[in-house]
Design a protein around this motif. Structure first.
Motif, PDB file in Angstrom:
ATOM      1  N   GLY A  36     103.956  40.219  59.539  1.00 44.90           N
ATOM      2  CA  GLY A  36     105.368  40.522  59.722  1.00 44.90           C
ATOM      3  C   GLY A  36     105.829  40.137  61.096  1.00 44.90           C
ATOM      4  O   GLY A  36     105.248  39.261  61.756  1.00 44.90           O
ATOM      5  N   GLN A  37     106.885  40.806  61.542  1.00 50.18           N
ATOM      6  CA  GLN A  37     107.490  40.474  62.828  1.00 50.18           C
ATOM      7  C   GLN A  37     106.531  40.665  63.992  1.00 50.18           C
ATOM      8  O   GLN A  37     106.583  39.953  64.986  1.00 50.18           O
ATOM      9  CB  GLN A  37     108.741  41.338  63.038  1.00 50.18           C
ATOM     10  N   GLN A  69     111.875  39.370  58.300  1.00 60.36           N
ATOM     11  CA  GLN A  69     111.198  40.146  59.329  1.00 60.36           C
ATOM     12  C   GLN A  69     112.157  41.086  60.052  1.00 60.36           C
ATOM     13  O   GLN A  69     111.775  42.193  60.440  1.00 60.36           O
ATOM     14  CB  GLN A  69     110.518  39.200  60.320  1.00 60.36           C
TER      15      GLN A  69
END
Length: 272
Positions: A181-182, A215
């Protein structure tokens, strides 16, 4: 570590010759070959020379009763304990003292329940509940300078709740799956307060959704051991089956359709 007191005696001795070992008052007859089987252990180091007590026995000032299991392990490379054995912590302490690492690792596996003879034997139960829901996401898509278009798309959010009586299996799953993810790549973690539970939640990124928007909204993808993205629950269950079956689990029940295991909502495994 301070070694037990020994008295030196002369004369070479074959590794196959019988020797007497006095361990805390318990006398065992074995061979130097067995005692030095793990040559990098403390026990192996003790018998690299001809050291005996005044009665002609090798002497070690440790617990004599549990030493039989240490000795039998060196003989057969197998830890055979009687049913209901209640002195595993003591045996672990002795294995640590003698620095017999393969034995120590086997005891640790038994403590965790992954190996036969663990606190609950090898038997374990594994429950997995899965669920999916669709979330409609609205976002601004930049088409050009000062040109934004309001867009929307559907994001499929998947969840899986795992419970296993063998905590080490939950730890194993955490090492086999990975979030992306981010914040980059991260391993899942057992639920706070209990290492028996693992809750997974992930959402694959639809083609029409820019990844930065995916994200930005806090969504994460889930990947399996080989780095393959698990795009839906079917792919997740397939990966879970691969890990569970390799660890000795067998499918016990499937809901709602026992003939369609990859599309199940609830799955139970057992290991005897």
């Amino acid at each position: 570590i301070t070694k037990p007191p020994f008295v030196s005696t002369a004369g070479p001795q074959s590794l196959q010759d019988p020797v007497s070992v006095n361990v805390g008052g318990e006398v065992y007859v074995t061979t130097l070959d067995t005692l030095t089987r793990c040559r990098d252990s403390m026990l192996g180091a003790m018998f690299t020379g001809q050291m005996k007590d005044r009665h002609g026995n090798f002497f070690i000032d440790r617990d004599g009763r549990v030493f039989r299991y240490v000795l039998n392990y060196l003989r057969s490379n197998s830890l055979d304990l009687p049913e209901g054995f209640a002195e595993l912590p003591l045996l672990k302490r002795e294995a640590d003292f003698f620095q017999i690492r393969p034995l120590l690792e086997e005891i640790q596996r038994r403590e965790s329940g992954l190996a036969p003879g663990g606190p609950s034997g090898r038997g374990a139960m594994l429950n997995v509940d899965t669920e999916s829901h669709v979330r409609t996401l609205h976002f601004n898509l930049k088409r050009g300078p000062d040109n934004y278009e309001l867009c929307s798309c559907s994001v499929h959010v998947h969840t899986a709740t795992v419970f296993c009586t063998a905590r080490v299996f939950v730890d194993l799953l955490c090492s086999r799956f990975a979030y992306r993810g981010q914040e980059g790549t991260a391993a899942p973690r057992p639920r706070d307060g209990s290492r028996n539970y693992l809750h997974l939640e992930w959402a694959p990124c639809p083609q029409e959704l820019p990844r930065d928007q995916h994200q930005k909204h806090g969504f994460r993808e889930l990947h399996g051991e080989a780095g393959t993205e698990l795009s839906d629950l079917r792919a997740f269950v397939e990966e879970l089956l691969r890990v569970a079956l390799a660890e000795g689990f067998r499918v016990d029940s499937v809901f709602p359709d026992s003939s369609d295991i990859l599309n199940c909502r609830s799955l139970r495994f057992v290991r005897y």
